[in-house]
Structure formats: structure tokens, C-alpha cells
Write a protein that holds these residues in place. Sequence first.
Motif, PDB file in Angstrom:
ATOM      1  N   VAL A 145       0.844  -1.196   0.000  1.00 46.47           N
ATOM      2  CA  VAL A 145       0.000   0.000   0.000  1.00 46.47           C
ATOM      3  C   VAL A 145       0.882   1.250   0.000  1.00 46.47           C
ATOM      4  O   VAL A 145       1.744   1.415   0.867  1.00 46.47           O
ATOM      5  N   THR A 146       0.656   2.131  -0.956  1.00 48.64           N
ATOM      6  CA  THR A 146       1.450   3.358  -1.066  1.00 48.64           C
ATOM      7  C   THR A 146       0.696   4.594  -0.603  1.00 48.64           C
ATOM      8  O   THR A 146       1.307   5.607  -0.266  1.00 48.64           O
ATOM      9  N   ALA A 147      -0.642   4.539  -0.590  1.00 46.66           N
ATOM     10  CA  ALA A 147      -1.433   5.693  -0.157  1.00 46.66           C
ATOM     11  C   ALA A 147      -2.837   5.238   0.212  1.00 46.66           C
ATOM     12  O   ALA A 147      -3.349   4.267  -0.362  1.00 46.66           O
ATOM     13  N   VAL A 148      -3.436   5.947   1.171  1.00 47.14           N
ATOM     14  CA  VAL A 148      -4.802   5.655   1.612  1.00 47.14           C
ATOM     15  C   VAL A 148      -5.533   6.976   1.818  1.00 47.14           C
ATOM     16  O   VAL A 148      -4.971   7.925   2.372  1.00 47.14           O
ATOM     17  N   SER A 149      -6.773   7.036   1.384  1.00 46.88           N
ATOM     18  CA  SER A 149      -7.602   8.205   1.611  1.00 46.88           C
ATOM     19  C   SER A 149      -9.032   7.752   1.868  1.00 46.88           C
ATOM     20  O   SER A 149      -9.354   6.563   1.721  1.00 46.88           O
TER      21      SER A 149
END
Length: 258
Positions: A145-149
Amino acid sequence: MRIVVAYKWTRDPEEATVRADGTVDWSRAKPGLSTYDPVAMEMARQLAEAAGAELVGVTVGGKGVAVPIASKAALSRGLDRVVIVEDESLAEASRSELAAVLAEVIRHIGDVDLIVTGDSSVDVAAKMVPTVLAGELGWPAVAEVTAVSGQVGALRVERAIPGGVQVLEVSGPVVLAASADAAVPRVPGMKELLAAAKKPVELLELASLKVPPSNAVMTVTGRSRPERKARKGQLIDTTDPAAAAAELVAALREAGTL
């Protein structure tokens, strides 16, 4: 609503040395948070702050994981409390055994909507525990996982895949394994360190958890170093650079390295 960060207190292999007989000397390796765990803590911290969720740290392992310095190191990074299982039988536990214990701790905590872990542990680097933990809970898992929003329960997750980035819409509980560059961890200051000493630390006995017995039995029967191959000591005349280069390439191909 609760978000859990699973972290590991362990020794860094880069500080260990290898003895002449091939065994590893850990005496100079100081324990600390696994290299990638602060990234997971920062990612979880941002999500918890946005959702107003409680952020709980969880770790399991052998002797030493419950020492005050270990708890403070984790709590100073924004965790509200930590839950720890310290049992010497877990010191050499397999990835599946550790995941089974973590799953029972998650059930003990209750009302957990999201679990965030580091990409892998610095000492083993097997990248197995997050997915096995998800399997134990019956949850989906997303690695790299590189980004979460978004909000917990309706997350937009970006993960690295060969040749690009995959974007997922995730609803419901999930286990996320953060990549090494997913977030920039904030360095705890004196204020955070002092506050960490006052935060709750819950110690659970392994015997109190309903961990199913493992059928796998692994025993180290021996250790040996790779056999050293004798060097050929082949010399290449460099008077003619072009001929020397051709001879070098031919020798490497013969040795199977090209």
C-alpha cells in the motif's frame, strides 16, 4: 471505532555479525521498532485522527517485547494504548503462529475496523504475517500500500504493482500492509515521549487466549556455511583492450554468470 497497528520490537540484522562457524552473533544488535513500522503507525495515525478513532498498538513476541522502553517507543508515535503478549514460546514462532496470536488479540480488543502493518519485519522480512492475519480473521488484505484516503469502512487504497499503481475501493474491515514510502513518520519530541509514559499498557497472558494449537513442528537440525569454491585465478592480458573485453565476456559466460 478502533484502528490497530501491529508492530514488532526486534533487533536489526545490520547490527549483527557472523561468526567464523556461520552462526549469527546478536550481542551488539540493539532492539528497536522494526524499520517499517513507524510508516504504518503514521498512516494509521492520520486515518485515526480523521475518523476520531482510537488507535491501538499490538505486538506479540518473546522476552523483551514488554519492556517499558519498547512500549514508550510505540506510544510516542501517536498510539492511544498498546496491548502486548510476551511469552518466550513466541520467540521462535512461525509466521502463521504469530498471526494466530495476533488474531486472538484483535478479537480481545473488539470493535476493530482496520489493521495496519509494516511492509515486513526487519529481522525476517517474510511479508507473510499481514496476509495470514487477514486469513485468520476472514478479512481481505492489501499489500504494498502506497497511499490511503477516505474514511474507515470506505477507503480508497493505492498499491504498487509491477508496471504501475492499482487503485482499490475497500469497504468493511481490512488489513493493510504499508510500503516503506507510504508515509513520512513524524519524529517524537520530548512532549510525545513524556506523554507516552502515561498511556495505558495492557499485558495479556498467552494462556488466556484461545489460540488453536499448531500442527506444524519445525526443528533446526543443523547449520552450515556454503561450500567455498576454489578460484581459478584466471589472468587476462589487457594489452589489447578489445581482446581483453572479449576474453572476459567469454570467461564469464563459461562460469555461468552471464
